[in-house]
Design a protein around this motif. Structure first.
Motif, PDB file in Angstrom:
ATOM      1  N   GLY A 195       1.041  -1.375   0.210  1.00  0.00           N
ATOM      2  CA  GLY A 195      -0.016  -0.254  -0.032  1.00  0.00           C
ATOM      3  C   GLY A 195       0.575   1.438   0.265  1.00  0.00           C
ATOM      4  O   GLY A 195       1.647   1.127   1.291  1.00  0.00           O
ATOM      5  N   TRP A 196       0.557   2.289  -0.467  1.00  0.00           N
ATOM      6  CA  TRP A 196       0.693   3.142  -0.529  1.00  0.00           C
ATOM      7  C   TRP A 196       1.561   3.616  -1.057  1.00  0.00           C
ATOM      8  O   TRP A 196       2.026   5.186  -1.649  1.00  0.00           O
ATOM      9  CB  TRP A 196       0.380   4.429   0.514  1.00  0.00           C
ATOM     10  N   GLU A 197       2.286   2.802  -1.910  1.00  0.00           N
ATOM     11  CA  GLU A 197       3.880   3.496  -2.622  1.00  0.00           C
ATOM     12  C   GLU A 197       3.434   3.943  -3.694  1.00  0.00           C
ATOM     13  O   GLU A 197       4.600   4.678  -4.731  1.00  0.00           O
ATOM     14  CB  GLU A 197       4.924   2.601  -3.055  1.00  0.00           C
ATOM     15  N   ASP A 198       2.790   3.773  -4.537  1.00  0.00           N
ATOM     16  CA  ASP A 198       2.163   4.481  -6.006  1.00  0.00           C
ATOM     17  C   ASP A 198       1.810   5.635  -5.933  1.00  0.00           C
ATOM     18  O   ASP A 198       1.520   6.692  -6.512  1.00  0.00           O
ATOM     19  CB  ASP A 198       1.454   3.182  -6.877  1.00  0.00           C
ATOM     20  N   VAL A 199       0.618   5.504  -4.780  1.00  0.00           N
ATOM     21  CA  VAL A 199       0.052   6.934  -4.646  1.00  0.00           C
ATOM     22  C   VAL A 199       1.049   8.630  -4.266  1.00  0.00           C
ATOM     23  O   VAL A 199       1.175   9.615  -4.670  1.00  0.00           O
ATOM     24  CB  VAL A 199      -1.008   6.786  -3.257  1.00  0.00           C
ATOM     25  N   GLU A 200       1.781   7.343  -3.458  1.00  0.00           N
ATOM     26  CA  GLU A 200       3.112   8.439  -2.789  1.00  0.00           C
ATOM     27  C   GLU A 200       3.836   8.971  -3.979  1.00  0.00           C
ATOM     28  O   GLU A 200       4.220  10.293  -4.285  1.00  0.00           O
ATOM     29  CB  GLU A 200       4.337   8.171  -1.714  1.00  0.00           C
ATOM     30  N   GLN A 235      -1.012  -4.028   7.170  1.00  0.00           N
ATOM     31  CA  GLN A 235      -0.140  -4.010   6.557  1.00  0.00           C
ATOM     32  C   GLN A 235       0.329  -2.731   6.007  1.00  0.00           C
ATOM     33  O   GLN A 235       1.338  -1.557   6.304  1.00  0.00           O
ATOM     34  CB  GLN A 235       0.295  -4.709   5.554  1.00  0.00           C
ATOM     35  N   SER A 236      -0.660  -1.445   5.800  1.00  0.00           N
ATOM     36  CA  SER A 236      -0.404  -0.563   5.363  1.00  0.00           C
ATOM     37  C   SER A 236      -0.599   0.703   6.306  1.00  0.00           C
ATOM     38  O   SER A 236       0.014   1.534   5.363  1.00  0.00           O
ATOM     39  CB  SER A 236      -1.620  -0.186   4.091  1.00  0.00           C
ATOM     40  N   ALA A 237      -0.750   0.643   7.621  1.00  0.00           N
ATOM     41  CA  ALA A 237      -0.782   1.668   8.087  1.00  0.00           C
ATOM     42  C   ALA A 237       0.502   2.479   8.202  1.00  0.00           C
ATOM     43  O   ALA A 237       0.388   3.338   8.395  1.00  0.00           O
ATOM     44  CB  ALA A 237      -0.692   1.325   9.771  1.00  0.00           C
ATOM     45  N   ALA A 238       1.718   1.664   8.560  1.00  0.00           N
ATOM     46  CA  ALA A 238       2.915   2.863   8.571  1.00  0.00           C
ATOM     47  C   ALA A 238       2.805   3.198   7.146  1.00  0.00           C
ATOM     48  O   ALA A 238       3.546   4.144   7.860  1.00  0.00           O
ATOM     49  CB  ALA A 238       4.146   1.045   8.753  1.00  0.00           C
ATOM     50  N   TYR A 297     -12.629   0.782  10.094  1.00  0.00           N
ATOM     51  CA  TYR A 297     -11.581  -0.146  10.679  1.00  0.00           C
ATOM     52  C   TYR A 297     -10.164   0.663   9.885  1.00  0.00           C
ATOM     53  O   TYR A 297      -9.301   0.282  10.764  1.00  0.00           O
ATOM     54  CB  TYR A 297     -11.741  -1.705   9.841  1.00  0.00           C
ATOM     55  N   ARG A 298      -9.654   0.741   8.447  1.00  0.00           N
ATOM     56  CA  ARG A 298      -9.392   1.287   7.921  1.00  0.00           C
ATOM     57  C   ARG A 298      -8.445   2.369   9.052  1.00  0.00           C
ATOM     58  O   ARG A 298      -7.225   2.948   8.925  1.00  0.00           O
ATOM     59  CB  ARG A 298      -9.136   1.613   6.469  1.00  0.00           C
ATOM     60  N   ALA A 299      -9.145   3.579   9.163  1.00  0.00           N
ATOM     61  CA  ALA A 299      -9.091   4.601   9.131  1.00  0.00           C
ATOM     62  C   ALA A 299      -8.627   4.676  11.073  1.00  0.00           C
ATOM     63  O   ALA A 299      -7.803   5.669  11.367  1.00  0.00           O
ATOM     64  CB  ALA A 299     -10.514   5.257   9.386  1.00  0.00           C
ATOM     65  N   ALA A 300      -9.084   2.932  11.397  1.00  0.00           N
ATOM     66  CA  ALA A 300      -9.262   3.672  13.438  1.00  0.00           C
ATOM     67  C   ALA A 300      -7.370   2.925  13.225  1.00  0.00           C
ATOM     68  O   ALA A 300      -6.826   3.146  14.631  1.00  0.00           O
ATOM     69  CB  ALA A 300     -10.094   2.388  13.930  1.00  0.00           C
ATOM     70  N   LEU A 301      -7.154   2.221  11.954  1.00  0.00           N
ATOM     71  CA  LEU A 301      -5.995   1.869  11.735  1.00  0.00           C
ATOM     72  C   LEU A 301      -4.546   2.786  11.710  1.00  0.00           C
ATOM     73  O   LEU A 301      -4.084   2.944  12.115  1.00  0.00           O
ATOM     74  CB  LEU A 301      -5.749   0.611  11.011  1.00  0.00           C
ATOM     75  N   TYR A 302      -5.225   3.558  10.452  1.00  0.00           N
ATOM     76  CA  TYR A 302      -4.466   5.008  10.296  1.00  0.00           C
ATOM     77  C   TYR A 302      -4.462   6.346  11.878  1.00  0.00           C
ATOM     78  O   TYR A 302      -3.533   6.987  11.352  1.00  0.00           O
ATOM     79  CB  TYR A 302      -5.021   5.880   9.480  1.00  0.00           C
ATOM     80  N   ALA A 303      -5.657   5.706  12.577  1.00  0.00           N
ATOM     81  CA  ALA A 303      -5.654   7.015  13.536  1.00  0.00           C
ATOM     82  C   ALA A 303      -3.552   6.916  14.004  1.00  0.00           C
ATOM     83  O   ALA A 303      -3.429   7.806  14.972  1.00  0.00           O
ATOM     84  CB  ALA A 303      -6.584   6.603  14.458  1.00  0.00           C
ATOM     85  N   GLU A 304      -3.637   5.665  14.510  1.00  0.00           N
ATOM     86  CA  GLU A 304      -2.038   5.670  14.788  1.00  0.00           C
ATOM     87  C   GLU A 304      -0.767   6.359  14.553  1.00  0.00           C
ATOM     88  O   GLU A 304       0.017   6.897  14.817  1.00  0.00           O
ATOM     89  CB  GLU A 304      -1.413   3.651  14.897  1.00  0.00           C
ATOM     90  N   ALA A 305      -1.315   6.571  13.177  1.00  0.00           N
ATOM     91  CA  ALA A 305       0.497   7.075  12.655  1.00  0.00           C
ATOM     92  C   ALA A 305      -0.804   9.194  12.198  1.00  0.00           C
ATOM     93  O   ALA A 305       0.226   9.066  11.269  1.00  0.00           O
ATOM     94  CB  ALA A 305      -0.458   6.900  11.122  1.00  0.00           C
ATOM     95  N   VAL A 306      -1.213   8.738  12.691  1.00  0.00           N
ATOM     96  CA  VAL A 306      -1.420  10.679  12.176  1.00  0.00           C
ATOM     97  C   VAL A 306      -1.965  11.495  13.608  1.00  0.00           C
ATOM     98  O   VAL A 306      -2.110  12.918  13.763  1.00  0.00           O
ATOM     99  CB  VAL A 306      -2.987  10.756  11.975  1.00  0.00           C
TER     100      VAL A 306
END
Length: 306
Positions: A195-200, A235-238, A297-306
């Motif tokens: 996840g996210w390497e192409d969007v970045e 996996q994608s949260a980091a 659920y994805r947003a809850a995982l990402y909450a740890e990153a923001v």
């Protein structure tokens, strides 16, 4: 790392106008290779076995490559090196002025798929263009119903819809890149997992070049069961954190970021987050509610990153 090359008889004398770059790990790329081989056009194909470790699949791919009516090189790695590094490696073998990144579980939606890309190159020489993807050729399956619903809602968009946020809708599933652009901006190999390497990459590129969107779709055949979607989000949260650190001004406008910021204020995430996941995985729950729960659920995982 141990690397093995296998070229078909057409490889050495080719003068391609487009290099089609396909990584795979576990998925069978043979149907995609066969579909591409039906077009008699000036392209080369470079396919990367990113440490699959399956002798039977490797032999099958090599047999298809040997008989393909397009110049093709198979690059086989002894061990997996990841999505970003693998795609950078594919580029190192490419000889054309434009690269077309395709995922191995894609299927062109038109008989003139490659010809359309070549026509765009000849007419406009675009820096970057994304063709979009669809679900046209996917047979509905109960275990993939959630992924199908989520993809249809947010990913299978027309070119006009994608153009509203051009850098956000950049995926290596069907992505055209000009050689000089990629020489200046390759994929960030600091990303790990999914996840996210192409969007970045799209965010970086959009600062310097326009990103074009066209309707030249390919079907995403590799829909996942709900449990696999959840695992990929985990996996994608980091990786999401890495994007936030590099591009806060862009990511702050994304709904996923705003939801994550909101959920960060909610206490006891470790207690209620598994309950949301369990609901999203429940096949008996209404599909729209499951899709909302999986995004939550994805947003809850990402909450740890923001």
């Amino acid at each position: 790392m141990s690397v093995t090359l296998f070229d078909n008889p057409l490889w050495d004398r080719a003068q391609p106008r487009l290099s089609v770059l396909i990584p795979f790990k576990g998925d069978d790329p043979c149907p995609l290779l066969a579909a591409l081989g039906r077009e008699a056009v000036a392209v080369e194909i470079i396919i990367l076995d990113d440490g699959t470790g399956d002798p039977a699949l490797s032999a099958a791919v090599q047999a298809v490559v040997a008989d393909l009516p397009l110049p093709t090189r198979l690059v086989t790695l002894a061990a997996n090196e990841g999505r970003a590094k693998g795609r950078n490696r594919l580029v190192s073998h490419a000889r054309a002025g434009h690269f077309l990144f395709l995922d191995s579980d894609m299927a062109p939606d038109s008989a003139g798929f490659l010809s359309t890309w070549l026509g765009l190159i000849a007419q406009d020489d675009p820096a970057v263009a994304f063709g979009g993807f669809s679900l046209e050729q996917v047979e509905p399956r109960r275990d993939q119903a959630l992924h199908r619903a989520m993809a249809a809602h947010s990913d299978c968009l027309s070119a006009s819809e994608r153009s509203l946020s051009p850098e956000k809708h950049v995926f290596t599933s069907n992505l055209l890149v000009r050689r000089d652009v990629f020489a200046a901006e390759g994929f960030d190999e600091g990303f790990a997992g999914w996840g996210w390497e192409d969007v970045e990459w799209g965010m970086r590129v959009a600062r310097r070049w326009p990103i074009r969107h066209i309707d030249n779709t390919a079907t995403h055949l590799g829909l996942d069961p709900a449990s696999v979607i959840a695992a990929k989000y985990e996996q994608s949260a980091a990786n999401f954190a890495r994007v936030v650190a590099a591009h806060p001004e862009v990511v702050s406008a994304y709904p996923s970021y705003r939801a994550a910021r909101l959920l960060r204020r909610v206490p006891l995430r470790g207690l209620w987050r598994p309950l949301i996941k369990a609901f999203a995985l429940n096949d008996l729950a209404p599909l729209p509610s499951r899709a909302f729960a999986m995004r939550l659920y994805r947003a809850a995982l990402y909450a740890e990153a923001v």
